[in-house]
Design an enzyme around this catalytic site. Structure first.
Site, PDB file in Angstrom:
ATOM      1  N   LYS A  63     148.979  54.086 152.322  1.00 23.85           N
ATOM      2  CA  LYS A  63     148.838  54.193 153.777  1.00 23.85           C
ATOM      3  C   LYS A  63     150.197  54.281 154.470  1.00 23.85           C
ATOM      4  CE  LYS A  63     146.505  50.374 154.191  1.00 23.85           C
ATOM      5  NZ  LYS A  63     146.485  49.913 152.793  1.00 23.85           N
TER       6      LYS A  63
ATOM      7  N   ARG B 129     139.511  45.982 160.212  1.00 18.83           N
ATOM      8  CA  ARG B 129     139.071  45.523 158.895  1.00 18.83           C
ATOM      9  C   ARG B 129     137.629  45.027 158.893  1.00 18.83           C
ATOM     10  NH1 ARG B 129     143.992  42.974 155.481  1.00 18.83           N
ATOM     11  NH2 ARG B 129     145.518  44.538 156.055  1.00 18.83           N
TER      12      ARG B 129
ATOM     13  N   ARG C 124     156.069  48.382 143.753  1.00 14.69           N
ATOM     14  CA  ARG C 124     156.530  48.087 145.114  1.00 14.69           C
ATOM     15  C   ARG C 124     157.134  46.690 145.185  1.00 14.69           C
ATOM     16  NH1 ARG C 124     152.151  48.486 149.848  1.00 14.69           N
ATOM     17  NH2 ARG C 124     151.603  46.381 149.176  1.00 14.69           N
TER      18      ARG C 124
ATOM     19  N   ARG D  52     158.318  42.321 148.713  1.00 14.76           N
ATOM     20  CA  ARG D  52     157.401  41.853 149.760  1.00 14.76           C
ATOM     21  C   ARG D  52     156.617  40.646 149.271  1.00 14.76           C
ATOM     22  NH1 ARG D  52     154.172  46.802 152.469  1.00 14.76           N
ATOM     23  NH2 ARG D  52     152.551  45.219 152.355  1.00 14.76           N
TER      24      ARG D  52
ATOM     25  N   ARG E  29     143.622  40.220 148.137  1.00 19.66           N
ATOM     26  CA  ARG E  29     143.641  41.274 149.158  1.00 19.66           C
ATOM     27  C   ARG E  29     142.834  42.493 148.727  1.00 19.66           C
ATOM     28  NH1 ARG E  29     149.289  42.716 149.628  1.00 19.66           N
ATOM     29  NH2 ARG E  29     148.640  44.201 151.196  1.00 19.66           N
TER      30      ARG E  29
END
Length: 189
Positions: free
Chosen positions: A14, A89, A128, A134, A145
């Site tokens: 995204k 969401r 990532r 992160r 998640r």
């Protein structure tokens, strides 16, 4: 005004695709994740509250998220449009977003769902995590998640499908090919 919702589980691409869409269409990117991270980094009272909620792997309550999104939209009255990334969401959030946008004389134009299988998601997020560090890419939080997306968030898609606004795009493959598939949908709008 062109208003897009980009859907997909964590790691679907995204953010990558949103960056390319912003450049092409001169849109304002509103990522709930980025907003939350900015508040957390700034250690604002809201950031502290959001930090606790996210640390537990839960979704931030609608009232907080919607208020922040409205604030971001209102900061940009001359925008050509917005990309909503990570929101809505839930169907309740989608309804609240529609009501808010209607109140400022606009609406969601197109909803694009990036389809990516779970194995690919895990591989992308592991990469990532190595690159960006992160904190929300922690392995345990990630599983929660992804599960949250596939058990709860995905149920928003029929809401937009009923409005004739939903398109699905294969999110696996060459970034530029995926981008062309996205722009073909948007340009047809």
């Amino acid at each position: 005004m062109l208003n897009l919702v980009i859907f997909g589980p964590p790691g679907a691409g995204k953010g990558t695709q949103s960056a390319k869409l912003i450049e092409k269409y001169q849109l304002i990117h509103i990522s709930t994740g980025d907003i939350f991270r900015a508040h957390i980094k700034g250690q604002t009272p809201l950031g502290q509250q959001v930090s606790q909620i996210i640390a537990e792997g839960n979704l931030v309550p609608d009232s907080i998220t919607i208020a922040m999104l409205e604030e971001e939209v209102k900061k940009n009255p001359e925008a050509k449009g917005f990309i909503f990334d990570g929101f809505p969401r839930t169907v309740a959030q989608a309804e609240a977003l529609d009501a808010f946008l209607e109140g400022v004389n606009t609406s969601i134009s197109v909803v694009i769902a990036l389809d990516v299988n779970e194995d690919e998601l895990k591989a992308r997020i592991a990469k990532r995590r190595e690159i960006s560090g992160r904190s929300d890419d922690d392995a345990d939080k990630l599983v929660k998640r992804i599960d949250e997306y596939f058990t709860k968030t995905i149920h928003v898609l029929p809401y937009y499908e009923a409005q004739g606004k939903l398109s699905k795009v294969d999110g696996i493959g060459d970034i530029d090919t995926i981008f062309k598939n996205l722009t073909d949908i948007i340009d047809n709008y």
